[in-house]
Write a protein that holds these residues in place. Sequence first.
Motif, PDB file in Angstrom:
ATOM      1  N   LEU A  72      -8.170  -4.295   4.493  1.00 14.81           N
ATOM      2  CA  LEU A  72      -8.277  -3.447   3.325  1.00 14.81           C
ATOM      3  C   LEU A  72      -7.044  -2.556   3.264  1.00 14.81           C
ATOM      4  O   LEU A  72      -6.814  -1.743   4.153  1.00 14.81           O
ATOM      5  N   PHE A  73      -6.226  -2.733   2.225  1.00  8.89           N
ATOM      6  CA  PHE A  73      -4.984  -1.987   2.106  1.00  8.89           C
ATOM      7  C   PHE A  73      -4.925  -1.293   0.752  1.00  8.89           C
ATOM      8  O   PHE A  73      -5.506  -1.758  -0.215  1.00  8.89           O
ATOM      9  N   ASN A  74      -4.190  -0.181   0.699  1.00  4.83           N
ATOM     10  CA  ASN A  74      -4.012   0.592  -0.532  1.00  4.83           C
ATOM     11  C   ASN A  74      -2.534   0.695  -0.852  1.00  4.83           C
ATOM     12  O   ASN A  74      -1.697   0.679   0.049  1.00  4.83           O
ATOM     13  N   PHE A  95      -0.103   3.098  -3.758  1.00  2.81           N
ATOM     14  CA  PHE A  95      -0.046   4.050  -4.854  1.00  2.81           C
ATOM     15  C   PHE A  95       1.385   4.047  -5.378  1.00  2.81           C
ATOM     16  O   PHE A  95       2.298   4.462  -4.674  1.00  2.81           O
ATOM     17  N   SER A  99       6.257  -3.176  -0.409  1.00  3.97           N
ATOM     18  CA  SER A  99       5.665  -3.484  -1.712  1.00  3.97           C
ATOM     19  C   SER A  99       6.111  -4.838  -2.251  1.00  3.97           C
ATOM     20  O   SER A  99       5.501  -5.362  -3.178  1.00  3.97           O
ATOM     21  N   ASP A 146       0.571  -8.098  -4.864  1.00  2.91           N
ATOM     22  CA  ASP A 146      -0.864  -8.009  -4.580  1.00  2.91           C
ATOM     23  C   ASP A 146      -1.317  -9.027  -3.547  1.00  2.91           C
ATOM     24  O   ASP A 146      -2.503  -9.108  -3.247  1.00  2.91           O
ATOM     25  N   TRP A 153       2.434  -0.208   0.964  1.00  2.61           N
ATOM     26  CA  TRP A 153       1.072  -0.588   1.347  1.00  2.61           C
ATOM     27  C   TRP A 153       0.685   0.161   2.616  1.00  2.61           C
ATOM     28  O   TRP A 153       1.505   0.352   3.511  1.00  2.61           O
ATOM     29  N   HIS A 154      -0.575   0.581   2.705  1.00  2.88           N
ATOM     30  CA  HIS A 154      -1.057   1.269   3.897  1.00  2.88           C
ATOM     31  C   HIS A 154      -2.569   1.158   3.971  1.00  2.88           C
ATOM     32  O   HIS A 154      -3.228   0.740   3.021  1.00  2.88           O
ATOM     33  N   ASN A 155      -3.090   1.494   5.123  1.00  2.13           N
ATOM     34  CA  ASN A 155      -4.538   1.648   5.256  1.00  2.13           C
ATOM     35  C   ASN A 155      -4.783   2.981   5.938  1.00  2.13           C
ATOM     36  O   ASN A 155      -4.017   3.907   5.722  1.00  2.13           O
TER      37      ASN A 155
END
Length: 80
Positions: free
Chosen positions: A8-10, A12, A35, A39, A64-66
Amino acid sequence: IITFSACLFNIFSDGGQLFYPKGEPVPFFVCLGLSNFGDDIKPENMCGFWIPAGKGVYIHPGTWHNGIYVQRKHCPRTFL
């Protein structure tokens, strides 16, 4: 040795994030990814970083990070 698995990565794109432990300085661990994977980011595209006690990390927009991970002996911990 740290064994880690996460899927699971986010990301912003509009703003960065700063993480610094409140209170007593403690080391922590973050996973970051470029990045340019779009996706289709996968765990193998991520890189782990051990952040020493007394330091923080700024995650640039579009990275990207978690989660931020702290050793159990330093828990619970709040970050700015």
